[in-house]
Design a protein around this motif. Structure first.
Motif, short mmCIF file in Angstrom:
data_model
loop_
_atom_site.label_atom_id
_atom_site.label_comp_id
_atom_site.label_asym_id
_atom_site.label_seq_id
_atom_site.Cartn_x
_atom_site.Cartn_y
_atom_site.Cartn_z
N UNK A 1 0.81 -1.22 0.00
CA UNK A 1 0.00 0.00 0.00
C UNK A 1 0.85 1.27 0.00
N UNK A 2 2.16 1.12 0.20
CA UNK A 2 3.09 2.26 0.17
C UNK A 2 2.65 3.35 1.16
N UNK A 3 2.24 2.93 2.33
CA UNK A 3 1.80 3.85 3.37
C UNK A 3 1.81 3.11 4.70
N UNK A 4 1.64 3.84 5.77
CA UNK A 4 1.50 3.20 7.08
C UNK A 4 0.08 2.67 7.22
N UNK A 5 -0.04 1.41 7.61
CA UNK A 5 -1.35 0.77 7.71
C UNK A 5 -1.49 0.11 9.09
N UNK A 6 -2.73 -0.01 9.54
CA UNK A 6 -3.04 -0.73 10.78
C UNK A 6 -3.90 -1.93 10.44
N UNK A 7 -3.54 -3.09 10.99
CA UNK A 7 -4.25 -4.33 10.71
C UNK A 7 -4.59 -5.06 12.01
N UNK A 8 -5.62 -5.87 11.95
CA UNK A 8 -5.85 -6.89 12.97
C UNK A 8 -5.11 -8.12 12.48
N UNK A 9 -4.20 -8.64 13.30
CA UNK A 9 -3.30 -9.67 12.81
C UNK A 9 -2.96 -10.68 13.90
N UNK A 10 -2.43 -11.81 13.44
CA UNK A 10 -2.01 -12.91 14.31
C UNK A 10 -0.53 -13.16 14.06
N UNK A 11 0.28 -13.42 15.11
CA UNK A 11 1.68 -13.75 14.86
C UNK A 11 1.79 -14.97 13.94
N UNK A 12 2.51 -14.81 12.83
CA UNK A 12 2.56 -15.88 11.84
C UNK A 12 3.12 -17.17 12.42
N UNK A 13 4.14 -17.07 13.25
CA UNK A 13 4.75 -18.30 13.76
C UNK A 13 3.81 -19.08 14.67
N UNK A 14 2.79 -18.41 15.22
CA UNK A 14 1.82 -19.11 16.07
C UNK A 14 0.97 -20.08 15.27
N UNK A 15 0.91 -19.89 13.95
CA UNK A 15 0.13 -20.80 13.09
C UNK A 15 0.99 -21.91 12.52
N UNK B 1 -11.19 -8.13 7.92
CA UNK B 1 -12.46 -8.45 8.60
C UNK B 1 -13.62 -8.57 7.61
N UNK B 2 -14.55 -9.46 7.91
CA UNK B 2 -15.77 -9.58 7.11
C UNK B 2 -16.52 -8.24 7.16
N UNK C 1 -8.26 -2.89 -9.02
CA UNK C 1 -7.65 -4.04 -8.36
C UNK C 1 -8.37 -4.34 -7.06
N UNK C 2 -8.28 -5.59 -6.58
CA UNK C 2 -8.88 -5.92 -5.28
C UNK C 2 -7.97 -5.44 -4.15
N UNK C 3 -8.37 -5.73 -2.93
CA UNK C 3 -7.53 -5.41 -1.77
C UNK C 3 -6.47 -6.49 -1.59
N UNK C 4 -5.63 -6.34 -0.59
CA UNK C 4 -4.61 -7.34 -0.28
C UNK C 4 -5.19 -8.53 0.49
N UNK C 5 -6.45 -8.44 0.85
CA UNK C 5 -7.08 -9.49 1.66
C UNK C 5 -7.50 -10.69 0.85
#
Length: 269
Positions: free
Chosen positions: A55-69, A110-111, A122-126
């Motif tokens: 997105x070439x910008x600062x973004x905020x996401x709801x996220x899960x630590x990848x290594x936990x999966x 999020x839904x 284009x669609x989103x990154x989701x």
């Protein structure tokens, strides 16, 4: 029957019939995670990502630590992130499990609250996007931010999976084509096959029928890698440019040496 059809249409309109699912195969079976399940995990949190690569910008996401999966996945394993459009990012598990200060997160769209589109038309990154905090400490390249992820698999490393990609085994470990093969794995095989081998589906094969080193002068090859739009331009082009912060001049030299070497090792698929 008519009532069922009407109800399904209603649920779809309300966003309740959406079933975005991420399949994670750690080699011990496949675990399918829905958007709702991931967002409901106790380790899910809001994270701030400065300089988001997509997105070439600062973004905020709801996220899960990848290594936990990735329970039980050893650091010397190899991970493949495959997107809906065929992009296949190859990432060493060590970069995620112990990124030396770089932290990998799986951002979850999020839904009913879609992220912005990646560009016009284009669609989103989701719905699932691998993002990084402090990527420079990895270091983490832009091709290691896969988005629209559909599956994550633990696989043998590419040299074992795709023997037709390997340089001549008689070459020493520090030979330029051998170093270039490592560069190819990091930066090129996300989109390209070579000698008909590989999992990517976005770009052309880089050796069959011709290597770009067969028909491009050295300076034009470097232009292709550094700024492909300066060599060929068309609306559907997806190839990014690789500047010196992502791909050093030595890495580019090694990549060219690898492709020239493999031009003499063509294998018809």
């Amino acid at each position: 029957m008519r009532f069922l059809i009407v109800m399904l249409a209603y649920l779809g309109a309300m966003g309740l019939a959406r079933a975005d699912t991420l399949a994670v195969d750690t080699g011990r079976g496949v675990r399918a995670w829905t958007t709702t399940e991931l967002l409901s995990r106790p380790d899910a949190r809001d994270i701030r990502v400065p300089g988001d690569v997509s997105y070439h910008a600062t973004r905020t996401y709801r996220a899960v630590p990848m290594k936990a999966l990735l329970p039980g996945v050893p650091a010397d394993a190899h991970l493949q992130f495959t997107a809906r459009d065929g992009f296949a990012a190859e990432i060493p598990a060590s970069l995620i499990i112990d990124g030396h200060g770089a932290h990998a997160w799986l951002a979850v769209e999020p839904d009913g609250a879609a992220w912005p589109p990646l560009g016009a038309g284009k669609p989103s990154a989701g719905p699932f996007y691998l993002v990084w905090i402090d990527p420079d400490k990895g270091p983490v390249g832009p091709e290691q931010w896969p988005y629209q992820i559909a599956t994550i698999k633990v696989l043998p490393d590419p040299a074992k999976r795709f023997p037709a990609m390997r340089p001549d085994p008689r070459l020493g470990a520090d030979a330029a084509p051998v170093r270039g093969f490592a560069v190819f794995q990091r930066h090129c095989m996300t989109c390209h096959t070579l000698n008909g081998q590989g999992d990517a589906k976005l770009g052309p094969d880089l050796n069959i029928p011709h290597s770009p080193t067969d028909y491009l002068r050295a300076d034009m090859f470097r232009t292709l890698v550094r700024n492909p739009q300066n060599l060929r331009r068309w609306p559907q082009s997806k190839m990014p440019g690789f500047d010196t912060h992502v791909l050093s001049d030595r890495d580019l030299d090694d990549l060219e040496a690898y492709l020239k070497h493999m031009a003499g090792r063509k294998v018809q698929p």
